[in-house]
Design an enzyme around this catalytic site. Sequence first.
Site, mmCIF file in Angstrom:
data_model
loop_
_atom_site.group_PDB
_atom_site.id
_atom_site.type_symbol
_atom_site.label_atom_id
_atom_site.label_comp_id
_atom_site.label_asym_id
_atom_site.label_seq_id
_atom_site.Cartn_x
_atom_site.Cartn_y
_atom_site.Cartn_z
ATOM 1 N N CYS A 1 22.124 39.934 77.298
ATOM 2 C CA CYS A 1 22.947 41.084 77.663
ATOM 3 C C CYS A 1 24.251 41.085 76.870
ATOM 4 O O CYS A 1 24.691 42.134 76.371
ATOM 5 C CB CYS A 1 23.226 41.083 79.164
ATOM 6 S SG CYS A 1 24.158 42.518 79.755
ATOM 7 N N CYS B 1 20.585 39.752 87.717
ATOM 8 C CA CYS B 1 21.035 40.986 88.365
ATOM 9 C C CYS B 1 19.914 41.991 88.566
ATOM 10 O O CYS B 1 19.953 42.793 89.500
ATOM 11 C CB CYS B 1 22.173 41.614 87.576
ATOM 12 S SG CYS B 1 21.719 42.302 85.968
#
Length: 363
Positions: free
Chosen positions: A101, A194
């Site tokens: 990410c 997440c």
Amino acid sequence: MRVLAAMSGGVDSAVAAARAHDAGHDVTGVHLALARNPQTYRTGARGCCTLEDSRDARRAADVIGIPFYVWDMADQFHANVVDDFVAEYAAGRTPNPCLRCNEKIKFEAVLDRAVALGFDAVVTGHHARLDGEGRLRRSVDEGKDQSYVLAVLTQGQLDRAVFPLGDSTKAQVREEAAARGLAVADKPDSHDICFIADGDTKGFLQRQLGDAPGDIVDGRTGERLGSHNGAYGYTIGQRKGLDLRVPAADGRPRYVLSITPVTNTVTVGPREDLEVGVVTASKVIWHGTSTPVECEVQLRAHGEVYPATVTVEGDTLTARLASPARGVAAGQAIVAYQRSDEGDVVLGSATITASAPLLAAHA
């Protein structure tokens, strides 16, 4: 300097944006909407992809007194992080989605867009430092240090990054947030992955990849010890959840030694068979230090460091460890550090492709 502050909705990014504003920069806050359907991601304070996080980020920007926007990057996140995560497990590797990410979203897609819009740099709440020469260093709070997941950044990306929190501990950040009147001062840190709503990684992968039954075998004898419903549900060094039908002759526990997607086989053995002394990696990001170099390497996020001799040849990094490491998994990052009185400096990183026993390190 005109800067874009990435605001996740947590305490770190809020204080980072506030410090950048206090430093006299022209700051604009932006929250990244990463979930195609936020209700399918975490709720409450357990993740970084929630509706609550977006609202918390907006409130923090209002308190600081900076403009605030939400950028929809759900498609890029899904393609570069979620899909990559699934594909890596299917290939028998163990990826780090936070690292991916940072690489593909926060410091590629976001930075590229920010520069195109006329911003000079991107500010984040990462716990890491940049010294006067633009080198990445560990945070002073080593327990919260995030240099490992930032080591994939190129020098060009680091030159446009600002990490205001690297000289502070997490406790100091929370105290400052409270003093500034930021409602996120006591917000818990996010944990786990997440985009996996219930925290069940194995279940998530099973829904994505389906059942794929195969054998669990003994690494020394080749004996079949049990079965599994998908090799993607296992990681190197795993001990629990193996459900072996044949106990070890010596009664000792077994650990996952390797995963072979071609044969859909999980190989297990005693703890000492996890020991490796040579680590090979590709996709090298190296910051100019000539090799071979005596340094320290970290093989997983918040993991131990090992003295090593690191050599870079082309796009291959080889680390010969001074002492054995266990549970080294392909797909994870190896990050090389040079220890100094001013704090450890990141020399470079690469993605682990293979490892070999300790004896090979001294061959």
